[in-house]
Write an enzyme that holds these catalytic residues in place. Structure first.
Site, short mmCIF file in Angstrom:
data_model
loop_
_atom_site.label_atom_id
_atom_site.label_comp_id
_atom_site.label_asym_id
_atom_site.label_seq_id
_atom_site.Cartn_x
_atom_site.Cartn_y
_atom_site.Cartn_z
N LYS A 286 13.50 44.39 -70.19
CA LYS A 286 13.88 42.97 -70.13
C LYS A 286 14.77 42.62 -68.94
CE LYS A 286 13.41 41.64 -74.99
NZ LYS A 286 14.03 40.91 -76.09
N ASP A 322 13.54 34.20 -76.50
CA ASP A 322 14.39 34.72 -77.58
C ASP A 322 15.41 33.68 -78.03
OD1 ASP A 322 13.24 37.24 -77.86
OD2 ASP A 322 14.49 38.14 -76.31
#
Ligand code: ATR
Length: 482
Positions: A286, A322
């Site tokens: 990420k 997210d």
């Protein structure tokens, strides 16, 4: 075509699977090396009754076979089966040269699959090796290789791209090769092998039920879009189940594939070549993906992590779903002036703090290692403290968010704030989804709190990615059980 490899020890047991999966499989492969020796005569019988074409295979141990057998005995069994049976294909290794067997195969007009298994590597020039495999015109070359990195995956992909043959079988074994089992036929391969559920016949085989339900070969047309998820490990992820169910219901011509990735840089080259239209990013990539992005949203910049990449006209555009995914189930509950305590200061906490602050919530972050909480607090300009400071937590308790790994299977009894007593007025949110009801949430619910389980965030961030990938809303009514 989808070929189900039959690895049972008896013909009757294999017959059960033929019956069960005759609508899903286009072809069966009968593995003689898995059959009990006294079952061989029945194999011939099976070939006469099965309505679907069968590949006759007697794998040697060096090629992944399961029985130690002398070459003469193996050839004798193959000759008998070919002579008396009614098999459409025979798998013959590249170095197998037996004039008696050849004559029988020719007399029966069987198709020959000329195979090579490399359990160690991927050759430099896959398409050349594939071409050189065939001994006689009309044979179907089969090359099974073992990619161990994205660099190896690239050579395998070049193999598909550079092959001019009309019929060939090419596949990558192991986790780095799973994409080739799903996309092989889309890339021109003759077939893809699958296993009976819970009986993997070769490294990286997908079982027929997963393949038919999650990755049906006919979902993707030659112009279809390829999406996926990169991570390491990544095979456990439920994202393909979610996205592919969405593609089916929304009739999107696309496939979502898990890619085991060791090097983000190499994957970007791979994604350009395949090509991939967009991908989800999970642990440990990420942060590593960020330097390769052409554009990034404000969320990616502020959080310092990217979980979604859209590929467009040669550019990579990073987003982070997210934060909005976390916020989606919380938004209806939020009131002005609310304060939230984030328990834990890992990667997940960053997106959560960002999302809460954007919604105007005042944030405290507490952690076992206080210095990590302090780092986050300095980055996001919020309060911080120790996970054991119950008094401090009580001052930010409109919303309590549990972001540590405590309480996740198998240690389901653990609770990072066991000393905190819920008043019943808090909104308690745990991002763990295995189990759904953690000890933390069970205590909160017993006290009368509003609770939010971790599957909500997981699904909502996926729905947002789906919208970004396809332009359509996710058809929520088909959401699979996670
Ligand atoms: P993620 O990216 O999923 O948030 P992470 O970066 O590994 O994962 O963070 C895990 C979080 O769980 C951290 O806040 C960690 O606390 P430390 O920073 O003190 O390590 C927390 N955590 C893990 N084990 C813990 C434990 N036994 N007690 C309390 N907190 C724990």
């Amino acid at each position: 075509m989808l070929c189900l490899t039959l690895t049972e020890a008896t013909v009757d047991a294999n017959k059960q699977y033929i019956k069960k999966y005759c609508n899903d499989a286009d072809l069966f492969e009968l593995r003689l090396d898995c059959l009990n020796l006294d079952e061989m005569p029945k194999a011939v019988e099976l070939s006469h009754t099965c309505k679907t074409d069968i590949i006759l295979t007697y794998r040697r141990m060096i090629d992944g076979g399961r029985r130690k057998v002398s070459e003469e005995d193996r050839l004798q069994v193959l000759r008998t089966c070919v002579k008396n049976g009614d098999f459409s294909y025979i798998d013959m290794e590249e170095d197998l040269e037996d004039s008696e067997l050849n004559a029988l195969v020719e007399a029966k007009q069987m198709n020959i699959i000329r195979s090579r298994h490399d359990f160690d590597s991927v050759p430099d020039d896959v398409s050349k090796d594939l071409m050189n495999l065939c001994k006689h015109p009309g044979e179907i070359p089969k090359l099974a290789v073992m990619p161990k990195s994205v660099a190896d995956m690239l050579r395998l992909l070049d193999g598909y791209r550079n092959t001019s043959m009309t019929r060939f079988i090419l596949l990558g074994m192991g986790n780095f090769g799973v994409w080739s089992r799903i996309l092989g036929p889309h890339l021109g391969g003759f077939l893809s092998y699958v296993s009976v559920p819970n009986q993997s016949a070769a490294p990286g085989h997908i079982d027929i039920e997963t393949m038919s339900r999650v990755y049906p070969l006919d979902r993707l047309s030659s112009n279809g879009h390829i999406f996926g998820i990169i991570g390491n490990p990544v095979m456990h992820t439920k994202s393909p189940v979610l996205h592919n169910a969405g593609f089916d219901a929304a009739e999107v011509d696309a496939m979502y594939v898990p890619f085991t990735v060791d090097s983000v840089e190499d994957f970007i080259t791979f994604a350009e070549k395949l090509p991939v239209d967009g991908f989800s990013v999970t642990i440990p990539h990420k942060q590593a993906i960020i330097p390769f992005l052409d554009t990034q949203t404000e969320a990616v910049q502020a959080i310092g992590a990217c979980n979604t990449v859209y590929c467009k006209d040669g550019t990579l555009n990073g987003d982070n779903t997210d934060a909005p995914g976390f916020m989606a189930p919380l938004v209806p509950e939020i009131k002005k002036g609310m304060k939230a305590c984030i328990i834990g200061a890992g990667g997940a906490a960053r997106a959560i703090i960002y999302g809460l602050q954007k919604a105007g919530v005042e944030v405290l972050v507490v952690n076992r290692t206080e210095s990590r909480a302090q780092e986050l607090a300095e980055h996001f300009n919020c309060a911080y403290g120790s996970i054991n400071d119950i008094n401090l937590i009580s001052q930010y308790n409109d919303i309590l968010v549990q972001t540590t790994s405590l309480g996740m299977v198998p240690d389901v009894e653990r609770d990072p704030v066991a000393g905190y007593e819920f008043t019943g007025k808090e909104i308690a949110y745990d991002i763990i989804y295995k189990p759904l009801m953690t000890r933390f949430l069970t205590r909160a619910q017993a006290a009368g709190c509003t609770i939010i389980t971790g599957d909500k965030m997981l699904l909502e961030q996926g729905y947002l990615q789906f919208k970004g990938f396809t332009g359509c809303e996710y058809p929520r009514e088909v959401t699979p059980r996670i």
